[in-house]
Design a protein around this motif. Structure first.
Motif, PDB file in Angstrom:
ATOM      1  N   ASP A  60     -73.195 -56.274  -9.657  1.00  0.00           N
ATOM      2  CA  ASP A  60     -73.158 -56.723  -8.278  1.00  0.00           C
ATOM      3  C   ASP A  60     -74.550 -56.468  -7.708  1.00  0.00           C
ATOM      4  N   LEU A  61     -75.176 -57.485  -7.142  1.00  0.00           N
ATOM      5  CA  LEU A  61     -76.470 -57.290  -6.499  1.00  0.00           C
ATOM      6  C   LEU A  61     -76.351 -56.247  -5.389  1.00  0.00           C
ATOM      7  N   ARG A  62     -77.460 -55.565  -5.102  1.00  0.00           N
ATOM      8  CA  ARG A  62     -77.419 -54.652  -3.962  1.00  0.00           C
ATOM      9  C   ARG A  62     -76.977 -55.423  -2.710  1.00  0.00           C
ATOM     10  N   GLY A  63     -76.116 -54.789  -1.938  1.00  0.00           N
ATOM     11  CA  GLY A  63     -75.610 -55.429  -0.738  1.00  0.00           C
ATOM     12  C   GLY A  63     -74.353 -56.240  -0.929  1.00  0.00           C
ATOM     13  N   TYR A  64     -73.916 -56.421  -2.169  1.00  0.00           N
ATOM     14  CA  TYR A  64     -72.763 -57.260  -2.479  1.00  0.00           C
ATOM     15  C   TYR A  64     -71.720 -56.467  -3.266  1.00  0.00           C
ATOM     16  N   GLY A  65     -70.482 -56.944  -3.215  1.00  0.00           N
ATOM     17  CA  GLY A  65     -69.432 -56.381  -4.046  1.00  0.00           C
ATOM     18  C   GLY A  65     -69.282 -54.889  -3.856  1.00  0.00           C
ATOM     19  N   GLU A  66     -69.256 -54.174  -4.990  1.00  0.00           N
ATOM     20  CA  GLU A  66     -69.072 -52.729  -4.968  1.00  0.00           C
ATOM     21  C   GLU A  66     -70.390 -51.979  -5.088  1.00  0.00           C
ATOM     22  N   SER A  67     -71.510 -52.681  -5.018  1.00  0.00           N
ATOM     23  CA  SER A  67     -72.813 -52.013  -5.080  1.00  0.00           C
ATOM     24  C   SER A  67     -73.185 -51.426  -3.723  1.00  0.00           C
ATOM     25  N   GLY A  68     -74.195 -50.532  -3.748  1.00  0.00           N
ATOM     26  CA  GLY A  68     -74.658 -49.916  -2.518  1.00  0.00           C
ATOM     27  C   GLY A  68     -75.203 -50.947  -1.540  1.00  0.00           C
TER      28      GLY A  68
END
Length: 289
Positions: A60-68
């Motif tokens: 998941d890119l940063r800022g998206y999904g379950e990422s920071g």
């Protein structure tokens, strides 16, 4: 929801941001980057096929999904550095890179900034950022209204989108798919839930594409920095629709280019997964010149 058969791990990118990463298979590594308004789940058909003979990494890119979701740091340069850091942490000094939509812009930047790391590059249904803004003009630019909305200073775009997030993000899921069945109800719900929790960071990602990302692209163009690896671009025929030569614009950036258009909708990996899987495998056979 998860990609079947894949393990999920937390891996640090740059600035100590933790990324949610799906990993499966074994062999030479291929990193797959999702687009908007999606998560790594968009690779649920392609990733298992490639995992038959590759190590497949789907963050998941940063800022998206379950990422920071940090408050700042959404230049494609920073997001590309995340991808390199994740691959390195997983034991891979080099990898092939495939990106769709926003992920394709991150992949493009990774190819420019890390040419000795990215061995092969595929970008799905985008133009490079600088070219995207250049071709958007007149009434035809209405198709990209969201680009202009999220380019505005912090405050108003976030409040407007947060007031009706499912309607906003769902609009693109519905409009851009030629085959609505390719995104079934449970997957659509997962995307909307993820976006609902990520409005400020998604806007920050888009805002960067109207500011710092343009600066970085202009600097590279002026300095003659180009993609040195074999590049494949697959996209809808936006050039014909909006009056520009997409292949010619990509050729400026990618001397070793294979460009093709598709009759599938925007969500290529979900609407035409067999085509995308075949194209990735074909790309990986091309020697680096």
């Amino acid at each position: 929801m998860k990609i079947e058969g894949f393990e999920y791990v937390r891996v640090r990118g740059t600035d100590d941001v933790e990324l949610n990463v799906a990993v499966g298979g074994s062999g030479t590594p291929v990193v797959l980057l999702h687009g908007f308004p999606q998560t790594q789940l968009m690779w649920r058909h392609v990733a298992p096929e490639l995992a038959a003979d590759h190590t497949v990494i789907c963050p998941d890119l940063r800022g998206y999904g379950e990422s920071g979701k940090p408050a700042e740091g959404y230049s494609k340069r920073t997001m590309a550095a995340d991808v390199v850091a994740v691959a390195r942490e997983l034991g891979h000094a080099q990898f092939a890179l495939v990106g769709h939509d926003r992920g394709a812009l991150v992949a493009f930047r990774a190819g420019l900034d890390h040419p000795d790391v990215v061995t092969h590059l595929m970008c799905l249904d985008v133009l490079p950022t600088l070219d995207m803004w250049d071709v958007m003009h007149g009434t035809s630019a209405a198709v990209g209204f969201h680009l202009y909305l999220m380019a505005q200073p912090p405050g108003l775009p976030e409040r407007m989108i947060a007031a009706a997030p499912d309607e906003f993000f769902g609009y693109f899921l519905d409009l851009w798919a030629n085959d609505p069945a390719a995104i079934p109800d449970d997957v659509r719900a997962a995307y909307l839930e993820a976006c609902r929790r990520a409005v400020p960071s998604i806007v920050a990602d888009y805002r960067a594409s109207a500011t710092i990302d343009v600066t970085h692209d202009r600097e590279d163009l002026a300095q003659g920095n180009r993609l040195r690896m074999p590049v494949t671009v697959i996209q809808q025929d936006w050039g014909a629709a909006l009056g520009f030569d997409a292949a010619a614009r990509w050729k400026v950036w990618a001397p070793d280019l294979h460009h093709e258009t598709t009759t599938a909708g925007h969500y290529l990996a979900e609407e035409a997964p067999q085509q995308i899987t075949r194209s990735v495998r074909t790309l990986l056979t091309r020697p680096r010149t």
